[in-house]
Write a protein that holds these residues in place. Structure first.
Motif, PDB file in Angstrom:
ATOM      1  N   GLU A 112       0.726  -1.230   0.213  1.00 47.52           N
ATOM      2  CA  GLU A 112       0.069  -0.076   0.056  1.00 47.52           C
ATOM      3  C   GLU A 112       0.944   1.300  -0.017  1.00 47.52           C
ATOM      4  O   GLU A 112       2.096   1.362   0.405  1.00 47.52           O
ATOM      5  CB  GLU A 112      -0.997  -0.190   1.205  1.00 47.52           C
ATOM      6  CG  GLU A 112      -1.777  -1.263   1.244  1.00 47.52           C
ATOM      7  CD  GLU A 112      -2.754  -1.075   2.409  1.00 47.52           C
ATOM      8  OE1 GLU A 112      -2.717  -0.024   3.087  1.00 47.52           O
ATOM      9  OE2 GLU A 112      -3.783  -1.991   2.371  1.00 47.52           O
ATOM     10  N   TYR A 114       0.666   5.617   0.588  1.00 46.77           N
ATOM     11  CA  TYR A 114      -0.218   6.945   1.152  1.00 46.77           C
ATOM     12  C   TYR A 114       0.351   8.115   0.208  1.00 46.77           C
ATOM     13  O   TYR A 114       1.311   8.084  -0.454  1.00 46.77           O
ATOM     14  CB  TYR A 114       0.128   7.006   2.687  1.00 46.77           C
ATOM     15  CG  TYR A 114       1.271   7.638   3.124  1.00 46.77           C
ATOM     16  CD1 TYR A 114       1.866   8.722   3.031  1.00 46.77           C
ATOM     17  CD2 TYR A 114       2.286   6.688   3.427  1.00 46.77           C
ATOM     18  CE1 TYR A 114       3.048   9.263   3.491  1.00 46.77           C
ATOM     19  CE2 TYR A 114       3.497   7.098   3.861  1.00 46.77           C
ATOM     20  CZ  TYR A 114       3.954   8.135   3.869  1.00 46.77           C
ATOM     21  OH  TYR A 114       5.260   8.708   4.429  1.00 46.77           O
ATOM     22  N   TRP A 115      -0.453   8.988   0.306  1.00 43.07           N
ATOM     23  CA  TRP A 115      -0.372  10.140  -0.566  1.00 43.07           C
ATOM     24  C   TRP A 115       0.306  11.527   0.123  1.00 43.07           C
ATOM     25  O   TRP A 115      -0.097  11.602   1.194  1.00 43.07           O
ATOM     26  CB  TRP A 115      -1.844  10.856  -1.058  1.00 43.07           C
ATOM     27  CG  TRP A 115      -2.431   9.903  -2.104  1.00 43.07           C
ATOM     28  CD1 TRP A 115      -1.818   9.284  -3.251  1.00 43.07           C
ATOM     29  CD2 TRP A 115      -3.901   9.895  -2.274  1.00 43.07           C
ATOM     30  NE1 TRP A 115      -2.900   8.827  -4.040  1.00 43.07           N
ATOM     31  CE2 TRP A 115      -4.134   9.060  -3.706  1.00 43.07           C
ATOM     32  CE3 TRP A 115      -5.065  10.207  -1.784  1.00 43.07           C
ATOM     33  CZ2 TRP A 115      -5.112   8.796  -4.151  1.00 43.07           C
ATOM     34  CZ3 TRP A 115      -6.404   9.984  -1.964  1.00 43.07           C
ATOM     35  CH2 TRP A 115      -6.393   9.115  -3.213  1.00 43.07           C
ATOM     36  N   SER A 129      -1.832  12.919   7.686  1.00 47.46           N
ATOM     37  CA  SER A 129      -2.684  12.143   7.255  1.00 47.46           C
ATOM     38  C   SER A 129      -2.200  10.993   6.800  1.00 47.46           C
ATOM     39  O   SER A 129      -1.063  11.028   6.097  1.00 47.46           O
ATOM     40  CB  SER A 129      -3.524  12.574   5.975  1.00 47.46           C
ATOM     41  OG  SER A 129      -4.273  11.692   5.399  1.00 47.46           O
ATOM     42  N   ARG A 130      -2.440   9.636   7.092  1.00 46.46           N
ATOM     43  CA  ARG A 130      -1.668   8.649   6.743  1.00 46.46           C
ATOM     44  C   ARG A 130      -2.632   7.369   6.127  1.00 46.46           C
ATOM     45  O   ARG A 130      -2.170   6.412   6.253  1.00 46.46           O
ATOM     46  CB  ARG A 130      -0.868   7.848   7.780  1.00 46.46           C
ATOM     47  CG  ARG A 130       0.383   8.879   8.237  1.00 46.46           C
ATOM     48  CD  ARG A 130       1.504   8.554   7.305  1.00 46.46           C
ATOM     49  NE  ARG A 130       2.748   9.550   7.571  1.00 46.46           N
ATOM     50  CZ  ARG A 130       3.872   9.389   7.159  1.00 46.46           C
ATOM     51  NH1 ARG A 130       4.319   8.369   6.536  1.00 46.46           N
ATOM     52  NH2 ARG A 130       4.741  10.154   7.221  1.00 46.46           N
ATOM     53  N   LYS A 131      -3.652   7.730   5.715  1.00 48.52           N
ATOM     54  CA  LYS A 131      -4.525   6.794   4.859  1.00 48.52           C
ATOM     55  C   LYS A 131      -3.901   6.020   3.718  1.00 48.52           C
ATOM     56  O   LYS A 131      -3.444   6.628   2.843  1.00 48.52           O
ATOM     57  CB  LYS A 131      -5.802   7.315   4.472  1.00 48.52           C
ATOM     58  CG  LYS A 131      -6.730   6.402   3.797  1.00 48.52           C
ATOM     59  CD  LYS A 131      -8.195   7.111   3.131  1.00 48.52           C
ATOM     60  CE  LYS A 131      -8.852   5.801   2.979  1.00 48.52           C
ATOM     61  NZ  LYS A 131     -10.489   6.469   2.326  1.00 48.52           N
ATOM     62  N   SER A 132      -3.612   4.686   3.861  1.00 47.83           N
ATOM     63  CA  SER A 132      -2.930   3.988   2.575  1.00 47.83           C
ATOM     64  C   SER A 132      -3.879   3.505   1.874  1.00 47.83           C
ATOM     65  O   SER A 132      -5.053   2.873   2.244  1.00 47.83           O
ATOM     66  CB  SER A 132      -1.835   3.138   3.129  1.00 47.83           C
ATOM     67  OG  SER A 132      -2.664   2.208   4.096  1.00 47.83           O
ATOM     68  N   ILE A 164       3.013  -1.444   3.873  1.00 45.59           N
ATOM     69  CA  ILE A 164       2.900  -0.177   3.680  1.00 45.59           C
ATOM     70  C   ILE A 164       4.373   0.631   3.235  1.00 45.59           C
ATOM     71  O   ILE A 164       5.134   0.558   4.025  1.00 45.59           O
ATOM     72  CB  ILE A 164       2.409   0.877   4.754  1.00 45.59           C
ATOM     73  CG1 ILE A 164       0.871   0.270   4.979  1.00 45.59           C
ATOM     74  CG2 ILE A 164       2.008   2.351   4.159  1.00 45.59           C
ATOM     75  CD1 ILE A 164       0.087   1.101   6.138  1.00 45.59           C
ATOM     76  N   PRO A 168       5.784   8.416   0.081  1.00 49.57           N
ATOM     77  CA  PRO A 168       4.578   8.571  -0.405  1.00 49.57           C
ATOM     78  C   PRO A 168       4.373   8.787  -2.035  1.00 49.57           C
ATOM     79  O   PRO A 168       5.443   9.040  -2.746  1.00 49.57           O
ATOM     80  CB  PRO A 168       4.080  10.188   0.356  1.00 49.57           C
ATOM     81  CG  PRO A 168       5.447  10.729   0.464  1.00 49.57           C
ATOM     82  CD  PRO A 168       6.242   9.622   0.462  1.00 49.57           C
TER      83      PRO A 168
END
Length: 262
Positions: A112, A114-115, A129-132, A164, A168
């Protein structure tokens, strides 16, 4: 595709009128053995640019949703691994090294990313923010994709280990107010269609509650206020998406469908 005796990588990109961004996207994917572009009917120079840069291009103008386009892309992937890259994303050199290392491992894992959001001319580095999102798969693990928006992969190993990447992806989805307005419409309506299929309720009240909470969460708790005007606009547009999703769920319910084009 290059002839090699090591695990190979295909980077797949979905496009629709991305002439402004496709060059930097493909350039960042040049380390891959195969670059596949599946287009949804671009009327600008997207495909010309992609072809000039050496990508393998395929047109499917009959838009049936993100999942269908990803499934079509899978059919063209000839490598052992496939990484899904959006046209508004750029792979950094650091992330490219991590992806290559993952591919060379040969493992049946899901990786995964993250952005790092680049919005309104500025990388929003201070947003917490660490949404993957899952992006790299071994090709033989992926049976198909399904879902209206933020589609997911059906895997032969449902509980495959997930890792992950530390570096990014650069995400240029909100470069301008115009881009943000288009994305607002698209994702609000797709999100409403997805919820309508689950018989969810909507309306102005639900929209106000969800949008106010999302703005507070992004702007204050996730520290978007540290990014000045771009941070405010980023938070505001996402909050508006939440509001109109709920409004459309009630007032546009008879007309909702998941065939909204990119």
């Amino acid at each position: 595709m290059k002839s090699v005796d090591r695990p190979t990588l295909c980077i797949g990109i979905l496009t629709m009128n991305e002439e402004r961004r496709i060059a930097q996207c493909i350039q960042s994917a040049k380390f891959a053995d195969q670059i596949v572009v599946v287009d949804s009917g671009s009327t600008d120079r997207t495909l010309d640019i992609a072809q000039e840069m050496g990508a393998e291009i395929h047109r499917h103008d009959d838009w049936q949703g993100f999942a269908v386009q990803r499934n079509r892309l899978l059919n063209y992937a000839e490598s052992e691994y496939v990484f899904f890259l959006d046209a508004d994303e750029v792979i950094t050199s650091e992330l490219a090294i991590e992806i290559n290392n993952a591919v060379q491992s040969g493992q049946p894992f899901v990786w995964e990313t993250y952005w790092l959001e680049v919005a309104f001319g500025r990388p929003l580095k201070r947003i917490s923010s660490r949404k993957s999102l899952p992006r790299l798969f071994r090709r033989d693990m992926v049976m198909s994709f399904e879902g209206v928006v933020h589609e997911h992969a059906n895997l032969t190993i449902p509980n495959a280990p997930r890792h992950i990447f530390k570096s990014p992806l650069l995400h240029y989805s909100r470069e301008t107010v115009h881009d943000s307005l288009k994305k607002l419409t698209q994702y609000a309506m797709l999100g409403a269609a997805k919820r309508a299929k689950k018989n969810r309720r909507g309306g102005v009240f639900y929209g106000i509650i969800s949008s106010v909470w999302m703005f507070i969460r992004l702007y204050f708790f996730k520290r978007a206020f540290l990014e000045g005007g771009p941070g405010f606009l980023y938070s505001f547009f996402i909050a508006l998406e939440f509001f109109f999703r709920q409004a459309a769920l009630k007032y546009d319910r008879p007309y909702l469908n998941d065939q909204i084009s990119r």
